[in-house]
Motif scaffolding. Structure first.
Motif, short mmCIF file in Angstrom:
data_model
loop_
_atom_site.label_atom_id
_atom_site.label_comp_id
_atom_site.label_asym_id
_atom_site.label_seq_id
_atom_site.Cartn_x
_atom_site.Cartn_y
_atom_site.Cartn_z
N PRO A 68 0.83 -1.21 0.00
CA PRO A 68 0.00 0.00 0.00
C PRO A 68 0.87 1.26 0.00
CG PRO A 68 -0.80 -1.58 1.62
CD PRO A 68 0.51 -2.10 1.13
N ARG A 69 0.37 2.32 -0.65
CA ARG A 69 1.00 3.64 -0.75
C ARG A 69 2.30 3.60 -1.57
NH1 ARG A 69 1.65 6.78 4.67
NH2 ARG A 69 2.23 8.33 3.09
N VAL A 70 2.63 2.47 -2.15
CA VAL A 70 3.77 2.37 -3.06
C VAL A 70 3.22 2.12 -4.46
CG1 VAL A 70 5.86 1.12 -3.67
CG2 VAL A 70 5.30 1.54 -1.26
N ARG A 71 3.64 2.90 -5.42
CA ARG A 71 3.10 2.74 -6.76
C ARG A 71 4.12 3.15 -7.81
NH1 ARG A 71 0.30 7.90 -8.13
NH2 ARG A 71 0.68 9.34 -6.39
N ASN A 112 6.03 15.16 -3.30
CA ASN A 112 4.62 15.23 -3.62
C ASN A 112 4.12 16.65 -3.41
OD1 ASN A 112 2.19 14.21 -4.47
ND2 ASN A 112 1.54 13.60 -2.40
N GLY A 116 -1.35 16.56 -0.13
CA GLY A 116 -1.53 15.13 -0.22
C GLY A 116 -0.68 14.42 0.80
N PRO A 117 -0.78 13.08 0.82
CA PRO A 117 0.05 12.32 1.76
C PRO A 117 1.52 12.51 1.42
CG PRO A 117 -1.03 10.86 0.21
CD PRO A 117 -1.62 12.21 -0.01
N SER A 119 5.01 11.92 0.25
CA SER A 119 5.65 10.87 -0.54
C SER A 119 6.74 11.50 -1.39
CB SER A 119 4.61 10.16 -1.43
OG SER A 119 3.96 11.10 -2.27
N TRP A 121 8.97 11.06 -5.14
CA TRP A 121 8.98 10.52 -6.49
C TRP A 121 10.43 10.37 -6.92
CZ3 TRP A 121 4.32 10.60 -9.85
CH2 TRP A 121 3.16 10.88 -9.13
N PRO A 134 6.15 6.29 0.18
CA PRO A 134 5.79 7.22 1.27
C PRO A 134 7.02 7.58 2.12
CG PRO A 134 5.13 5.02 1.86
CD PRO A 134 5.65 4.93 0.44
N GLN A 136 8.01 9.67 6.02
CA GLN A 136 7.44 10.21 7.25
C GLN A 136 7.58 11.73 7.24
OE1 GLN A 136 9.60 9.09 10.71
NE2 GLN A 136 11.61 9.55 9.85
#
Length: 446
Positions: A68-71, A112, A116-117, A119, A121, A134, A136
């Motif tokens: 999750p949260r990794v894409r 990001n 938003g959350p 993260s 890139w 993601p 912290q």
């Protein structure tokens, strides 16, 4: 004006609190800076680990879903954030730079968009698209920094401990300073407790030893003077009796005057040797000055006129015997060496009660003022033949200090000698029981 900062305790408090404030502020700044650095390094290491894990996942198990949260995002996706600009906060800029240093050369790193959350890139030379992982938050929102609470608690505890330590150091010094003041005024000085650091204990021990040796020397001298004076009184009485039986009137009068002069010197010796606190009842100084002035005029009609300026009021009181000896010695001194009129003055000042006696004679040479109150010192050698032993002003100074005051001998601006005695309010009105207790203590010591 007395200020708290002038005391040892006050200065220790200022120094200790100042050093504690400086050290706590410095530690707080260092801890905050190191905490931010540690947080940034941890976030960088976590992001690098996730990026490498994603790359290994794509290379080894491309069919398996990502956590999750990794894409993975295509390079031409409209969601790709922009390059960081100059408006990016310094912690985030430092995070991006540190992350680039940990990744292979040529890696593009972007953050990001705000809102938003959090993260990051990442796109490397061998990546087919953007790896989004993601991170912290570098500065998590806090309603209260608990560090400040702990800092205040530690600071308060340190200040209380420092104040207690300063008081423990200052307390024996204050006791020693008070004992030195009592010893300088000629008052009974009990031994000071030897406590505190080693140097302070050594200083206190030396002071106590000095007080004992000086007291022993004074006692020996007093015993010697009292013994000599007492032994002389009997032959002087026989000599006066024989002089009274002389047939030659002129010879008889001369011998009687010499015997009276010798008897006066012996009495001065006895007064000077009597070095115990006065146990007589305190009397109002203004009223006693009036009585002594009237008695002085009655006994010596040809004496100098005495002027009184009594403004102290009934609250100014001294032991009766000490006051009588003070005024009689000063009036005799003014009658013998000064010029009329003699002025007795009392007043109240901020530092205490003031009693002064002045005349309008020639005064004393400035170079001789420091020797005027020394025992057995006669500034005019011709004065020794009139029953003076050089003890008058020495007795005055000793009596004033024994009553808790200070004596100052000087010349008036318009001529004449002036003796000014200043008595603190608490010393001038001490209970008679306290003085009698000190007298009994000294008698037991003898």
């Amino acid at each position: 004006m007395r200020r708290a900062i002038d005391t040892l305790f006050g200065r220790l408090v200022v120094i200790v609190i100042g050093m504690l404030v400086l050290s706590h502020v410095a530690w707080f700044a260092i801890i905050r800076f190191e905490r931010d650095n540690v947080q940034t390094r941890f976030a960088v290491e976590e992001a690098v680990f996730l990026v490498e894990a994603v790359r290994q996942h794509i290379a080894n198990t491309p069919d398996q879903p990502l956590p999750p949260r990794v894409r993975l995002v295509a390079l031409d996706s409209p969601d790709v954030p922009k390059q960081p600009d100059e408006g990016t906060p310094p912690p985030l800029q430092r995070f991006v730079e540190d992350l680039k240093d940990r990744l292979p050369d040529g890696t593009d790193v972007r953050l990001n968009e705000p809102g938003g959350p959090p993260s990051v890139w990442v796109h490397g030379a061998k990546d087919a698209g953007w790896v989004v992982v993601p991170v912290q938050p570098l500065r998590p929102p806090r309603s209260r920094d608990r560090m400040l609470v702990w800092l205040a608690l530690i600071f308060s505890t340190a200040v209380l401990a420092a104040l207690f330590g300063a008081w423990q150091l200052q307390s024996p010094l204050r006791a020693l300073a008070q004992a030195v003041g009592r010893f300088g005024r000629g008052q009974p000085t009990p031994p000071v407790p030897e406590r505190g650091p080693r140097e302070l204990r050594q200083l206190t021990h030396g002071f106590n030893q000095m007080v004992r040796e000086v007291s022993q020397t004074e006692n020996d001298r007093a015993v010697m003077l009292a013994g000599v004076a007492h032994d002389l009184k009997t032959p002087l009485a026989r000599l006066r009796l024989r002089a009274e039986m002389m047939d030659d009137d002129k010879m008889r009068d001369g011998v009687v005057r010499d015997v009276d002069s010798m008897a006066h010197i012996v009495d001065q010796f006895l007064v000077f040797a009597h070095d115990r606190p006065d146990g007589s009842e305190p009397v109002p100084v203004d009223e006693q000055c009036e009585r002594i002035a009237r008695a002085y005029r009655a006994v010596s009609p040809d004496a100098q006129p005495i002027r009184l300026k009594l403004e102290a009021g009934p609250a100014f009181a001294l032991p009766a015997a000490s006051l009588d000896r003070l005024l009689s010695n000063l009036l005799d001194n003014a009658h013998a060496y000064g010029a009329p009129p003699v002025v007795i003055e009392t007043r109240r000042e901020a530092k205490g009660w003031v009693l002064s006696v002045s005349d309008h004679g020639k005064g004393i040479a400035p170079d001789d003022l420091i020797k005027a109150s020394r025992p057995f010192v006669r500034l005019d050698p011709a004065r020794g033949g009139s029953g003076h032993s050089g003890l008058g002003l020495a007795i005055v100074e000793r009596l004033a200090r024994r009553a808790g005051g200070e004596c100052e001998i000087g010349n008036r601006a318009d001529g004449g000698l002036q003796v000014t005695m200043t008595f603190p309010f608490d010393s001038a009105t001490r209970p008679v029981q306290e003085r009698r207790a000190g007298s009994q203590h000294e008698e037991r010591a003898l």
